[in-house]
Design an enzyme around this catalytic site. Structure first.
Site, short mmCIF file in Angstrom:
data_model
loop_
_atom_site.label_atom_id
_atom_site.label_comp_id
_atom_site.label_asym_id
_atom_site.label_seq_id
_atom_site.Cartn_x
_atom_site.Cartn_y
_atom_site.Cartn_z
N SER A 139 0.86 -1.19 0.00
CA SER A 139 0.00 0.00 0.00
C SER A 139 0.89 1.23 0.00
O SER A 139 1.74 1.39 0.88
CB SER A 139 -0.89 -0.01 1.25
N LYS A 165 -0.85 -0.89 -4.57
CA LYS A 165 -2.11 -0.21 -4.21
C LYS A 165 -1.77 1.23 -3.92
O LYS A 165 -0.87 1.51 -3.11
CB LYS A 165 -2.70 -0.90 -2.99
N LYS A 167 -3.06 4.87 -2.50
CA LYS A 167 -4.06 5.63 -1.78
C LYS A 167 -4.49 6.80 -2.67
O LYS A 167 -3.62 7.43 -3.30
CB LYS A 167 -3.47 6.17 -0.47
N ASP A 193 -7.17 2.78 -3.29
CA ASP A 193 -7.94 2.76 -2.04
C ASP A 193 -8.24 4.19 -1.63
O ASP A 193 -7.33 4.97 -1.40
CB ASP A 193 -7.13 2.05 -0.93
N GLU A 218 -11.03 0.45 -3.94
CA GLU A 218 -11.37 0.03 -2.57
C GLU A 218 -12.07 1.16 -1.82
O GLU A 218 -11.58 2.29 -1.80
CB GLU A 218 -10.08 -0.35 -1.85
N ASP A 243 -13.89 -2.37 2.25
CA ASP A 243 -12.99 -2.56 3.39
C ASP A 243 -13.78 -2.15 4.65
O ASP A 243 -14.39 -2.98 5.31
CB ASP A 243 -11.72 -1.70 3.17
N LYS A 267 -10.11 -7.98 6.97
CA LYS A 267 -9.20 -7.53 8.04
C LYS A 267 -9.72 -8.09 9.36
O LYS A 267 -10.75 -7.64 9.87
CB LYS A 267 -9.19 -6.01 8.13
N GLY A 295 -4.32 -4.77 5.52
CA GLY A 295 -3.33 -4.53 6.57
C GLY A 295 -3.66 -3.29 7.38
O GLY A 295 -4.33 -2.39 6.89
C1 LIG Z 1 -2.22 -0.74 4.48
C2 LIG Z 1 -3.44 0.09 4.42
O1 LIG Z 1 -3.63 0.82 3.52
N1 LIG Z 1 -4.30 -0.04 5.46
C3 LIG Z 1 -5.59 0.59 5.64
C4 LIG Z 1 -5.47 2.06 5.90
C5 LIG Z 1 -4.68 2.43 7.10
C6 LIG Z 1 -3.85 3.51 6.99
C7 LIG Z 1 -3.11 3.96 8.05
C8 LIG Z 1 -3.17 3.32 9.27
C9 LIG Z 1 -2.43 3.76 10.38
C10 LIG Z 1 -2.50 3.10 11.58
C11 LIG Z 1 -3.31 1.98 11.70
C12 LIG Z 1 -4.05 1.54 10.61
C13 LIG Z 1 -4.00 2.20 9.39
C14 LIG Z 1 -4.76 1.77 8.30
C15 LIG Z 1 -6.53 0.32 4.47
O2 LIG Z 1 -6.41 -0.66 3.75
O3 LIG Z 1 -7.49 1.09 4.32
MG LIG Z 2 -8.61 0.08 2.77
#
Ligand SMILES: CC(=O)N[C@@H](Cc1ccc2ccccc2c1)C(=O)O
Ligand SMILES: [Mg+2]
Length: 372
Positions: A139, A165, A167, A193, A218, A243, A267, A295
């Site tokens: 990501s 991926k 953002k 995402d 996403e 998600d 998740k 994640g």
């Molecule tokens: C890997 C990824 O993009 N994760 C989340 C977003 C995300 C982003 C930042 C975070 C900071 C601290 C704890 C959880 C977090 C989750 C998602 O898929 O939407």
């Molecule tokens: Mg997400």
């Protein structure tokens, strides 16, 4: 396997680089870890809640509070039942308290880890894994410039990640996607995402992503706008993945039934634990909906369990199960190192890893022991 007490431990983990999403910038993780002591073995788990309630309604101080005041006492009261029935008895013991799925997931996972360690069974075996290594995606956050983004993507592709991926948010969507396609070609597995940053009024803008052959988009809309995602799915050709909206197996079934998603990001922390995560996997497989493991910037503790889950048959898309060094210079477990774009599924009992004493001590900011 009778629970005897729970340790709540806070650790502070600096990220190797700021991670920017549509809901904010993360520079340091403030993580809550749980250790459940039983008469047979200890079990460990990581709560995925962020410091602030920006990804979802939960946040780490709130998780610590609801565990201390309600969930851990409820587990203590059900200790005999949990000793007899194991981890499946945890969710029913906590059901009187509404919500707080990330806090509940951590407690259930720590009990599951203790139970499996006591029996010498790997989590992957317990969940029904069919692979011994999983392909890994990464990501990539929002950056200050397209140039900076392209350098980051180049580094991850060189590292061997099999899927990228990006953002996105309003103002940072079509341009970075086009730039990645132009620089790295059409064969790179690419998805985006939005973390709920758009509304249905943005459908025309989101449709401008259609020509780039993305695997999925996403959570473009608000967590609670499931019908809006079904509307959007009729207006864009990119497959819609959810998600934040998928908080349970029931939510997954409902979203699939109304056409709100054709892919699901699973998740365990978001849905209350690995047992519910497997139920979501099973519901999605029954409907022909591919799943992948999301994640939450986990340490090696949460990462180990996620890799085990990602080895189930329905996880047919690379997940955000990146290597430890994607986020941390030093992990609190033996680091997960990418090999040929894959991570190995842990084979040890339970989640298969445990915190390294020195590394854990170095990042610990507080501990609280709650005896039963
Ligand atoms: C890997 C990824 O993009 N994760 C989340 C977003 C995300 C982003 C930042 C975070 C900071 C601290 C704890 C959880 C977090 C989750 C998602 O898929 O939407
Ligand atoms: Mg997400």
């Amino acid at each position: 396997m009778k629970p005897k007490g729970v340790e709540l431990r806070r650790i502070r983990m600096p990220l190797v680089a700021p991670f920017r999403t549509s809901f904010g910038v993360e520079r340091t993780r403030d993580v809550l870890l749980l250790r459940v002591a039983t008469d047979d073995a200890d079990g460990w788990a990581e709560c995925v809640a962020m410091s602030d309630p920006r990804y979802s309604a939960e946040y780490v101080d709130g998780a610590a509070d609801v565990l201390t005041r309600f969930l851990v006492p409820a587990l203590a009261a059900a200790a005999d039942t949990v000793a007899r029935l194991g981890a499946p008895a945890v969710a029913p013991a906590l059901a009187a308290f509404r919500g707080h799925r990330m806090a509940k997931a951590a407690l259930e996972t720590a009990v599951l880890d203790a139970e499996l360690r006591a029996e010498g069974r790997p989590l992957a075996r317990e969940l029904g894994a069919v692979r011994d290594r999983v392909p890994c995606g990464v990501s990539v956050g929002i950056m200050d410039s397209v140039g900076e983004l392209l350098d980051a993507v180049a580094g991850y592709l060189d590292a061997g990640y099999v899927r990228i991926k990006l953002k996105i948010e309003p103002g940072w969507d079509v341009e970075p996607v086009r730039a990645v396609r132009e620089r790295f070609g059409d064969d790179v597995l690419l998805q985006v995402d939005a973390n709920a940053a758009y509304t249905l009024a943005d459908a025309r803008q989101l449709a401008r992503l259609d020509p780039f052959d993305l695997l999925l988009i996403e959570q473009p809309l608000d967590e609670e706008d499931v019908r809006g995602h079904a509307e959007l799915a009729r207006l864009v050709t990119t497959p819609v993945c959810l998600d934040e909206s998928i908080t349970s197996a029931r939510a997954a079934a409902d979203a699939i039934a109304i056409g709100a998603c054709s892919v699901v990001n699973v998740k365990p922390g978001r849905v209350g634990g690995y047992l519910e995560a497997r139920r979501i996997h099973d519901v999605c497989v029954a409907h022909g909906v591919p799943v992948w493991c999301g994640g939450m910037l986990e340490t090696g503790l949460g990462r180990a369990a996620n890799v085990a889950l990602a080895a189930l048959p329905g996880f047919t898309l690379p997940g955000d199960t990146s290597a430890s060094d994607r986020y941390y210079r030093t992990d609190i477990t033996e680091p997960f190192v990418l090999a040929d774009g894959h991570l190995p599924v842990p084979t040890g009992p339970g989640v298969g890893v445990e915190p390294l004493a020195d590394e854990l001590a170095a990042v610990t900011t507080a501990t609280e022991w709650i005896p039963f």
